[in-house]
Design a protein around this motif. Sequence first.
Motif, PDB file in Angstrom:
ATOM      1  N   LYS A   1       5.004   9.512  -8.269  1.00 19.72           N
ATOM      2  CA  LYS A   1       5.102   8.223  -8.947  1.00 19.72           C
ATOM      3  C   LYS A   1       4.118   7.224  -8.350  1.00 19.72           C
ATOM      4  CE  LYS A   1       9.074   6.142  -8.390  1.00 19.72           C
ATOM      5  NZ  LYS A   1      10.493   5.779  -8.580  1.00 19.72           N
ATOM      6  N   LEU A   2       3.944   7.255  -7.019  1.00 15.01           N
ATOM      7  CA  LEU A   2       3.052   6.314  -6.348  1.00 15.01           C
ATOM      8  C   LEU A   2       1.595   6.574  -6.708  1.00 15.01           C
ATOM      9  CD1 LEU A   2       4.679   6.093  -2.799  1.00 15.01           C
ATOM     10  CD2 LEU A   2       5.205   4.815  -4.861  1.00 15.01           C
ATOM     11  N   THR A   3       1.218   7.836  -6.851  1.00 15.02           N
ATOM     12  CA  THR A   3      -0.160   8.173  -7.222  1.00 15.02           C
ATOM     13  C   THR A   3      -0.506   7.604  -8.599  1.00 15.02           C
ATOM     14  OG1 THR A   3      -0.084  10.194  -5.902  1.00 15.02           O
ATOM     15  CG2 THR A   3      -1.763  10.075  -7.630  1.00 15.02           C
ATOM     16  N   ALA A   4       0.414   7.720  -9.529  1.00 20.51           N
ATOM     17  CA  ALA A   4       0.182   7.183 -10.875  1.00 20.51           C
ATOM     18  C   ALA A   4       0.057   5.665 -10.839  1.00 20.51           C
ATOM     19  CB  ALA A   4       1.322   7.607 -11.800  1.00 20.51           C
ATOM     20  N   ARG A   5       0.868   5.025  -9.998  1.00 20.23           N
ATOM     21  CA  ARG A   5       0.805   3.561  -9.912  1.00 20.23           C
ATOM     22  C   ARG A   5      -0.510   3.095  -9.301  1.00 20.23           C
ATOM     23  NH1 ARG A   5       6.820   2.757  -8.624  1.00 20.23           N
ATOM     24  NH2 ARG A   5       6.318   2.324  -6.449  1.00 20.23           N
ATOM     25  N   ARG A   6      -1.013   3.817  -8.313  1.00 18.26           N
ATOM     26  CA  ARG A   6      -2.291   3.447  -7.702  1.00 18.26           C
ATOM     27  C   ARG A   6      -3.414   3.489  -8.742  1.00 18.26           C
ATOM     28  NH1 ARG A   6      -1.045   3.497  -2.266  1.00 18.26           N
ATOM     29  NH2 ARG A   6       0.438   5.133  -1.723  1.00 18.26           N
ATOM     30  N   ALA A   7      -3.416   4.529  -9.558  1.00 15.00           N
ATOM     31  CA  ALA A   7      -4.458   4.658 -10.586  1.00 15.00           C
ATOM     32  C   ALA A   7      -4.371   3.514 -11.588  1.00 15.00           C
ATOM     33  CB  ALA A   7      -4.314   6.004 -11.292  1.00 15.00           C
ATOM     34  N   ARG A   8      -3.149   3.120 -11.925  1.00 15.51           N
ATOM     35  CA  ARG A   8      -2.959   2.032 -12.891  1.00 15.51           C
ATOM     36  C   ARG A   8      -3.504   0.713 -12.344  1.00 15.51           C
ATOM     37  NH1 ARG A   8       2.045  -0.871 -13.121  1.00 15.51           N
ATOM     38  NH2 ARG A   8       2.182  -2.224 -14.964  1.00 15.51           N
ATOM     39  N   VAL A   9      -3.225   0.416 -11.067  1.00 17.02           N
ATOM     40  CA  VAL A   9      -3.711  -0.831 -10.472  1.00 17.02           C
ATOM     41  C   VAL A   9      -5.228  -0.801 -10.345  1.00 17.02           C
ATOM     42  CG1 VAL A   9      -3.643  -2.307  -8.427  1.00 17.02           C
ATOM     43  CG2 VAL A   9      -1.545  -1.225  -9.260  1.00 17.02           C
ATOM     44  N   ALA A  10      -5.789   0.343  -9.946  1.00 15.64           N
ATOM     45  CA  ALA A  10      -7.243   0.451  -9.789  1.00 15.64           C
ATOM     46  C   ALA A  10      -7.955   0.245 -11.117  1.00 15.64           C
ATOM     47  CB  ALA A  10      -7.600   1.810  -9.200  1.00 15.64           C
ATOM     48  N   ALA A  11      -7.390   0.758 -12.197  1.00 19.96           N
ATOM     49  CA  ALA A  11      -8.014   0.601 -13.513  1.00 19.96           C
ATOM     50  C   ALA A  11      -8.017  -0.858 -13.944  1.00 19.96           C
ATOM     51  CB  ALA A  11      -7.278   1.453 -14.543  1.00 19.96           C
TER      52      ALA A  11
ATOM     53  N   ASP B   1       0.831  -1.203   0.000  1.00 18.50           N
ATOM     54  CA  ASP B   1       0.000   0.000   0.000  1.00 18.50           C
ATOM     55  C   ASP B   1       0.867   1.256   0.000  1.00 18.50           C
ATOM     56  OD1 ASP B   1      -2.425   1.328  -0.052  1.00 18.50           O
ATOM     57  OD2 ASP B   1      -2.557   1.431   2.127  1.00 18.50           O
ATOM     58  N   ASP B   2       1.862   1.300   0.889  1.00 20.57           N
ATOM     59  CA  ASP B   2       2.716   2.495   0.988  1.00 20.57           C
ATOM     60  C   ASP B   2       3.433   2.784  -0.313  1.00 20.57           C
ATOM     61  OD1 ASP B   2       1.959   2.751   3.617  1.00 20.57           O
ATOM     62  OD2 ASP B   2       3.811   1.922   4.448  1.00 20.57           O
ATOM     63  N   TRP B   3       3.908   1.728  -0.986  1.00 20.24           N
ATOM     64  CA  TRP B   3       4.711   1.915  -2.193  1.00 20.24           C
ATOM     65  C   TRP B   3       3.936   1.634  -3.480  1.00 20.24           C
ATOM     66  CZ3 TRP B   3       9.298   4.240  -2.767  1.00 20.24           C
ATOM     67  CH2 TRP B   3       9.970   4.561  -1.591  1.00 20.24           C
ATOM     68  N   ALA B   4       2.622   1.419  -3.354  1.00 21.14           N
ATOM     69  CA  ALA B   4       1.756   1.228  -4.519  1.00 21.14           C
ATOM     70  C   ALA B   4       2.317   0.183  -5.477  1.00 21.14           C
ATOM     71  CB  ALA B   4       1.527   2.560  -5.244  1.00 21.14           C
ATOM     72  N   VAL B   5       2.648  -0.973  -4.924  1.00 19.09           N
ATOM     73  CA  VAL B   5       3.194  -2.067  -5.732  1.00 19.09           C
ATOM     74  C   VAL B   5       2.102  -3.118  -5.923  1.00 19.09           C
ATOM     75  CG1 VAL B   5       5.005  -3.799  -5.978  1.00 19.09           C
ATOM     76  CG2 VAL B   5       5.465  -1.682  -4.723  1.00 19.09           C
ATOM     77  N   PRO B   6       1.725  -3.416  -7.163  1.00 20.17           N
ATOM     78  CA  PRO B   6       0.732  -4.477  -7.382  1.00 20.17           C
ATOM     79  C   PRO B   6       1.274  -5.824  -6.915  1.00 20.17           C
ATOM     80  CG  PRO B   6       1.708  -3.781  -9.463  1.00 20.17           C
ATOM     81  CD  PRO B   6       2.184  -2.820  -8.432  1.00 20.17           C
ATOM     82  N   VAL B   7       0.397  -6.607  -6.301  1.00 21.20           N
ATOM     83  CA  VAL B   7       0.754  -7.935  -5.804  1.00 21.20           C
ATOM     84  C   VAL B   7      -0.074  -8.958  -6.575  1.00 21.20           C
ATOM     85  CG1 VAL B   7       0.818  -9.490  -3.816  1.00 21.20           C
ATOM     86  CG2 VAL B   7       1.294  -7.039  -3.516  1.00 21.20           C
ATOM     87  N   VAL B   8       0.597  -9.841  -7.284  1.00 21.22           N
ATOM     88  CA  VAL B   8      -0.061 -10.926  -8.005  1.00 21.22           C
ATOM     89  C   VAL B   8       0.172 -12.220  -7.230  1.00 21.22           C
ATOM     90  CG1 VAL B   8      -0.018 -12.338 -10.098  1.00 21.22           C
ATOM     91  CG2 VAL B   8       0.112  -9.853 -10.275  1.00 21.22           C
ATOM     92  N   GLU B   9      -0.904 -12.961  -6.970  1.00 22.34           N
ATOM     93  CA  GLU B   9      -0.792 -14.260  -6.325  1.00 22.34           C
ATOM     94  C   GLU B   9      -0.938 -15.338  -7.403  1.00 22.34           C
ATOM     95  OE1 GLU B   9      -2.061 -14.578  -2.049  1.00 22.34           O
ATOM     96  OE2 GLU B   9      -3.627 -13.236  -2.780  1.00 22.34           O
ATOM     97  N   PHE B  10       0.187 -15.683  -8.015  1.00 29.08           N
ATOM     98  CA  PHE B  10       0.188 -16.621  -9.133  1.00 29.08           C
ATOM     99  C   PHE B  10       0.194 -18.049  -8.600  1.00 29.08           C
ATOM    100  CE2 PHE B  10       2.680 -18.956 -12.475  1.00 29.08           C
ATOM    101  CZ  PHE B  10       1.700 -18.912 -13.451  1.00 29.08           C
TER     102      PHE B  10
END
Length: 536
Positions: free
Chosen positions: A349-359, A241-250
């Motif tokens: 940079k983190l704000t842009a990443r959050r929007a990308r994951v939400a989309a 959450d803090d670093w807006a990193v997407p987490v994939v559980e493959f």
Amino acid sequence: MTTVAEALLARLRARGVDYLFANGGTDFAPVIEGLARAGAAGVEVPEALAISHETAAVAMAHGYYLVTGRPQAVMVHVNVGLANAAMGLINAATDNIPIIMCSGRTPVTEQGRAGSRDLPIHWGQEMRDQGAMVREFVKWDYELRSGSQVETLVDRALAIAMSEPRGPVYLSLPREVLGETHGDALPSPAPVMAASAPGRPDPAAIARAAEFLAGAERPLIIAQRGDPRAADFEPLASFADDWAVPVVEFWPVRNALASAHPMHAGYQVEPWLSEADVVLVLDALVPWVPDRHAPPAGCQVIQAGPDPLFTRTPVRGFPADISLAGETAAVVSALAEALRPRLAENQAKLTARRARVAARATETRQARQGDGAPMSPLWASHCLSEALGPAAAVFTELGCDPSVMSFERPGSYFSHPLSGGLGWAVPAALGAQLADRERLVAACIGEGSHIFANPVSCHQIAEAQELPILTVVFNNGGWNAVRRATLAMYPDGEASRMKLMPVTSLAPAPDFVRIVEASRGWGERVERGADLPGAL
């Protein structure tokens, strides 16, 4: 006067072993007498449960550990019982599950000692090296040769099993030795040896990994195995959450993050992997399938976990620019600490990443369809999630699809180990139910997996031990995994044009409802998807 068997049992209980999952044979006489004598003398020993199949016994110990973090003991009958238990040990080894695996050993002596051979099978079951049957799947094995060894060996077995990376151990128990006189069955208060303290990652390697992550534009976390000891999803939840990193559980074995977490990016590595510039792999044996996916050129890969290189696996060619050995939570916490000073400067940079994951999340959470006849697996999974609620534990084996389900707490989703030893989910769910009798536990399996699980045995265990799990059989009429694998390798082959591929049919399917009814259970067959919510 006590026996070695009594000392063994008392030692196991004193070291925290609650249950002995037992499938008995002629080698069990000293153990059975020891259980009876301990009860009469008021000596605490593990509760011995008669389990009607060895595969179920090992899987129940597996499931019990997954929801408690406490290793249990299994005992089976000499080499024939150990042969049936071997598949469960393969699963436990792949999944880093500590189990104290014991088996009797056919009597060594032909006459003259208490416990010497007295049946023809005692010659037929003799082996030169019984431990060789399971040696590749256990961290340590030994044959008890003298009663004076029993306390040290129990403590050593537990210490090795619980040292990272965790895993099963094996102890062979000859009948004559178990029947020997032992001076005192009461164990010492402290173990002879303790498990190794978990390692912590090298600070210099953490600093270098933090530099990779801080400079990344499109970082990705791939997680496959949450920690069964975790009380919550921290620290991964905060870090992502803090670093807006997407987490994939493959291909997740255990859920590592709440499915509603804003950075949960689903269960498929694409399109995330092909766009990533830094990938953090958390305790994932197979973070992606190289024949289908690949990180782009120049992408830096950090592998982390108790054994980040998975040294038990002979061939594993995934890149590792940095390998961080340590408990997964400790590694993530160390990375978070190293990155904290750089958080403020990266906010844009983190704000842009959050929007990308939400989309992307919006794209993958479309309305479920498939409630006709036959219903789709997605619909069945969605209905099951709605009915179970957030507190349930789900054990799945080629059954439900987690992408349409909700898992909001650790220890709520468990899939079969990547070793693929089928027949695991139902008895593992029984073990979880034994560990927490107030919790709703469900096993979701394909019909082939259910047949592998020896359902007559599993339903008998459920009735005998009063373990009311919900079993949901996803019946598609065949070995769908085999069919998919064939199509993947030969998409235009002769088999692809056949209505029924060779070696993929399970017709006619057993009447699974009648099988559960044979053990006084309740069952219902649901044909139409619209009827499923009501049935659940």
